[in-house]
Design an enzyme around this catalytic site. Structure first.
Site, PDB file in Angstrom:
ATOM      1  CE1 TYR A  38      17.563  -7.621 -14.994  1.00 53.62           C
ATOM      2  CE2 TYR A  38      15.654  -6.156 -15.020  1.00 53.62           C
ATOM      3  CZ  TYR A  38      17.005  -6.370 -14.794  1.00 53.62           C
ATOM      4  OH  TYR A  38      17.796  -5.338 -14.376  1.00 53.62           O
ATOM      5  CG  MET A  67      13.557  -0.163 -10.184  1.00 53.03           C
ATOM      6  SD  MET A  67      15.016  -0.026  -9.144  1.00 53.03           S
ATOM      7  CE  MET A  67      14.914  -1.514  -8.186  1.00 53.03           C
ATOM      8  CE  LYS A 116      -9.879   5.024   1.284  1.00 52.03           C
ATOM      9  NZ  LYS A 116      -9.926   3.648   1.700  1.00 52.03           N
ATOM     10  NE  ARG A 132     -12.519  -2.588   5.824  1.00 54.36           N
ATOM     11  CZ  ARG A 132     -12.374  -1.795   4.764  1.00 54.36           C
ATOM     12  NH1 ARG A 132     -11.494  -2.105   3.805  1.00 54.36           N
ATOM     13  NH2 ARG A 132     -13.106  -0.706   4.619  1.00 54.36           N
TER      14      ARG A 132
HETATM   15  C1  LIG Z   1     -15.115   3.499   4.514  1.00 61.23           C
HETATM   16  C2  LIG Z   1     -14.936   3.888   3.085  1.00 61.23           C
HETATM   17  N1  LIG Z   1     -15.849   4.663   2.495  1.00 61.23           N
HETATM   18  C3  LIG Z   1     -15.738   5.042   1.199  1.00 61.23           C
HETATM   19  C4  LIG Z   1     -14.663   4.625   0.428  1.00 61.23           C
HETATM   20  C5  LIG Z   1     -14.607   5.022  -1.016  1.00 61.23           C
HETATM   21  O1  LIG Z   1     -14.819   3.883  -1.810  1.00 61.23           O
HETATM   22  P1  LIG Z   1     -14.742   3.973  -3.408  1.00 61.23           P
HETATM   23  O2  LIG Z   1     -13.343   4.386  -3.733  1.00 61.23           O
HETATM   24  O3  LIG Z   1     -15.042   2.575  -3.855  1.00 61.23           O
HETATM   25  O4  LIG Z   1     -15.760   4.971  -3.808  1.00 61.23           O
HETATM   26  C6  LIG Z   1     -13.700   3.817   1.000  1.00 61.23           C
HETATM   27  C7  LIG Z   1     -12.583   3.357   0.180  1.00 61.23           C
HETATM   28  O5  LIG Z   1     -11.978   2.353   0.364  1.00 61.23           O
HETATM   29  C8  LIG Z   1     -13.832   3.440   2.372  1.00 61.23           C
HETATM   30  O6  LIG Z   1     -12.923   2.658   2.959  1.00 61.23           O
END
Ligand SMILES: Cc1ncc(COP(=O)(O)O)c(C=O)c1O
Length: 359
Positions: A254, A302, A34, A130
């Site tokens: 800055y 920046m 992701k 969550r």
């Molecule tokens: C549901 C879920 N599984 C697995 C992962 C992977 O976690 P990590 O990057 O700590 O291995 C994430 C990352 O945020 C996640 O949200």
């Protein structure tokens, strides 16, 4: 051309994936790609893992479609499931595995007309609060979804909140909550993120979900990536584009927030917060110039930042600068800046060109 590049070593990622798999022999692993593969470039990462990864995990349908275009067959897990009822059809067309974490999602799934059934991962809220069902709700939905025409495999998933704190009671409790549901006949189970893959064998289940470890950073405050046996994938490198001497009491950058306490040599580096370097990194944050470790001084701008070269007198304009990477773990920079490697890696902005190599 502006001298700033994120060099991504794809062989580090494939090796780190193999490390995850070696931690849990016989289990499968969704490579978590992701957020543009945590900033590393989803297309290149997915392509590099093509023959290796059992599956991929993403945050949304748009990311899933990008992975599916590269991977006709692999399992692709939608970690937050569908965001509205219309997405189920598209998810089925793409042949995704979907998380179902809420009643609304479950109802929308059961109301959907799909061209093929989906692999469904019922999400247990085992303590993170969550996403997910509590145990009783999950049992009810297990009953409702078992045998539904929209459902192929019915699976169980949950996520740890504190797996990065070794010996955490919260993690023990989450694991117990998960194990308590295993009298139900799930086809597959998944619980372990990187931290759990590396340190909690009892949480490995059927499918691992390694994210940060693939990219060679650590999820732990007290264990380095090197100690974990993973190799950093990204080196963010810039150049020294200017140097000057400043007298005692002169200020830099800055707001004039840094004042020279000794006659100092100041170097200016071609990287700033619009590239993803954290603006709040304080003076003293490490930076590598020409192989030497020096300190950030003054506020990050920046497009530039400034470093103290007084103790690196040979440093000269044109020298290579590493903001993080092979010589300086991203986790060290993150610690200095009060954040985590995850944030720094995933926030490297689009204007930083990515170059890919395999060592
Ligand atoms: C549901 C879920 N599984 C697995 C992962 C992977 O976690 P990590 O990057 O700590 O291995 C994430 C990352 O945020 C996640 O949200």
């Amino acid at each position: 051309m502006r001298p700033l590049v994120a060099t991504i070593d794809l062989s580090a990622i494939t090796q780190n994936y193999a490390v995850a798999k070696r931690c849990a022999p016989g289990r499968q692993a969704f490579a978590v790609v992701k957020a543009n593969a945590y900033g590393h470039g989803v297309r290149e990462v997915v392509t590099a893992l093509h023959d290796l990864a059992d599956g991929f995990a993403v945050a949304c349908l748009e990311e899933a479609a990008e992975v599916r275009a590269l991977q006709g067959e692999a399992r692709i897990l939608l970690l937050e499931g569908c965001f509205d009822a219309n997405e189920y059809q598209f998810a089925a067309q793409l042949g995704l595995d979907v998380v179902v974490h809420s009643e609304q999602q479950a109802q929308q799934l059961l109301a959907a007309t799909l061209n093929r059934p989906l692999n469904v991962w019922l999400k247990l809220d085992s303590g993170m609060h969550r996403l997910g069902f509590n145990a009783a709700q999950l049992r009810d939905w297990y009953g409702c979804l078992s045998g539904a025409e929209q459902v192929a495999e019915l699976n169980l998933i949950s996520h740890f909140a504190c797996a990065d704190e070794r010996g955490s009671e919260a993690t023990e409790h989450q694991l117990e909550q998960f194990l308590d549901l295993l009298d139900l006949d799930f086809a597959q189970r998944s619980l372990a993120n990187s931290a759990a893959i590396l340190t909690i064998p009892a949480a490995h289940m059927d499918w691992l979900r390694p994210g940060i470890m693939l990219y060679g950073a650590t999820p732990f405050a007290d264990l380095t990536a090197k100690e974990l046996g993973v190799r950093p994938a990204m080196s963010l490198t810039a150049q020294l584009i200017a140097c000057r001497d400043v007298a005692v009491d002169e200020v830099v950058g800055y707001g004039g927030s840094w004042r020279a306490e000794r006659p100092s040599r100041i170097g200016t580096v071609s990287c700033g917060y619009a590239d993803g370097y954290p603006r709040h990194a304080p003076a003293g944050t490490p930076v590598i110039v020409g192989g030497h470790r020096v300190a950030l001084v003054g506020r990050v701008s920046m497009d530039m930042l400034t470093v103290d070269l007084t103790d690196a007198p040979d440093a000269a304009i044109g020298d290579a600068v590493e903001l993080w990477g092979a010589q300086l773990p991203v986790d060290e920079v993150a610690l200095a800046a009060g954040t985590i490697g995850y944030e720094l890696l995933s926030k490297v902005t689009a204007r930083v060109s990515r170059r890919y190599c395999s060592h």
